[in-house]
Design an enzyme around this catalytic site. Structure first.
Site, short mmCIF file in Angstrom:
data_model
loop_
_atom_site.label_atom_id
_atom_site.label_comp_id
_atom_site.label_asym_id
_atom_site.label_seq_id
_atom_site.Cartn_x
_atom_site.Cartn_y
_atom_site.Cartn_z
N ASP A 193 0.82 -1.21 0.00
CA ASP A 193 0.00 0.00 0.00
C ASP A 193 0.86 1.27 0.00
O ASP A 193 1.97 1.26 0.51
CB ASP A 193 -0.91 -0.03 1.24
N HIS A 229 2.34 3.61 -8.96
CA HIS A 229 2.11 2.21 -9.32
C HIS A 229 3.27 1.67 -10.17
O HIS A 229 3.66 0.52 -10.02
CB HIS A 229 0.79 2.06 -10.09
N LEU A 236 9.04 -21.64 -4.39
CA LEU A 236 8.21 -20.64 -3.70
C LEU A 236 6.85 -20.58 -4.37
O LEU A 236 6.76 -20.55 -5.60
CB LEU A 236 8.89 -19.26 -3.80
#
Ligand code: IPE
Ligand code: IPE
Ligand code: MG
Length: 236
Positions: A13, A30, A124
């Site tokens: 965020d 972004h 992962l």
């Protein structure tokens, strides 16, 4: 007992505020934020984290202006183009949780192709939560269970936490589906409809750093802090 969390979830965020603080339009945050994903994924994999789940877009984020959404889908496609080859080389498996049928077709198809391309990854489990909301996820699971019950495929006594979890979006993570460490950047101290079931016993790390500034060093520090936590799970 491992001191490295098996499952880390991150709420990435603060992109918009990062840009606005510099006098740039929000989308710039972004762009910068999307470039921070790679080093964190790489560090998580190197440290032996089993699952990393990144909140990239919530069901509530559909409220944002069309121009911002367009940038986000473009950046998602760019990320895929840029990273799939190395993710594959490094044994990363990709998953997506959320209502991805709501994404524009181009982005959705490329995402699905990347998931397919990386399906043999064993190192992962990297998940993007996209158009994701935990309440919708839980409600979906409830509907599936109710249907099974109505069709007599499931007895009341079989509706256990263990069985219920198998219908959540994160079921593919198996024993690692519970979040061990939740990290949220940008100073907000809330979950914003993220992994409500899976975070029941998560340790929380909130940092004021905005996501575009979040560094590998800070990530390591969060893991250091996690090591100091005494997790009791209700025991003594
Ligand atoms: C997080 O950054 C990215 C998404 C929600 C897509 P924000 O866009 O929420 O940035 P702030 O919180 O407005 O600064
Ligand atoms: C949560 O951030 C979603 C993502 C980071 C993708 P928001 O910025 O949407 O959350 P609120 O609105 O501050 O709760
Ligand atoms: Mg935000």
């Amino acid at each position: 007992m491992s001191s490295i969390p098996n499952h880390i979830a991150i709420i990435m965020d603060g992109n918009g505020r990062w840009a606005q603080a510099r006098g740039y339009p929000r989308f710039f945050g972004h762009v910068r934020g999307s470039s921070r994903v790679r080093p964190i994924v790489e560090e998580a994999r190197t440290l032996g984290v089993k699952a990393l789940t990144l909140y990239a877009f919530s069901t509530e984020n559909w409220k944002r202006p069309e121009e911002e959404l367009t940038v986000l889908w473009k950046l998602l496609r760019k990320y895929i183009h840029r990273e799939v080859k190395d993710l594959k080389k490094n044994g990363v498996r990709l998953h997506v949780i959320g209502e991805i049928e709501r994404l524009p077709e181009g982005a959705r198809k490329e995402l699905e192709a990347a998931v397919e391309e990386l399906k043999d990854g064993k190192e992962l489990q990297l998940t993007f939560a996209l158009s994701y909301g935990a309440r919708a996820e839980i409600l979906n699971a409830v509907k599936v269970v109710a249907k099974k019950y109505a069709q007599c495929d499931l007895k009341m006594t079989e509706i256990t936490e263990e069985n219920f979890e198998k219908h959540l979006a994160t079921a593919y993570l198996g024993e690692f589906s519970d979040v061990d460490l939740l990290i949220r950047t940008s100073g907000e101290k809330r979950l914003s409809n993220y992994l409500l079931w899976q975070c029941s016993y998560a340790e929380f790390e909130f940092t004021d750093t905005l996501w575009p500034d979040y560094s590998v060093e800070q990530f390591r520090q969060s893991l250091e802090n996690f090591k100091q936590r005494k997790r009791r799970f209700g025991g003594i």
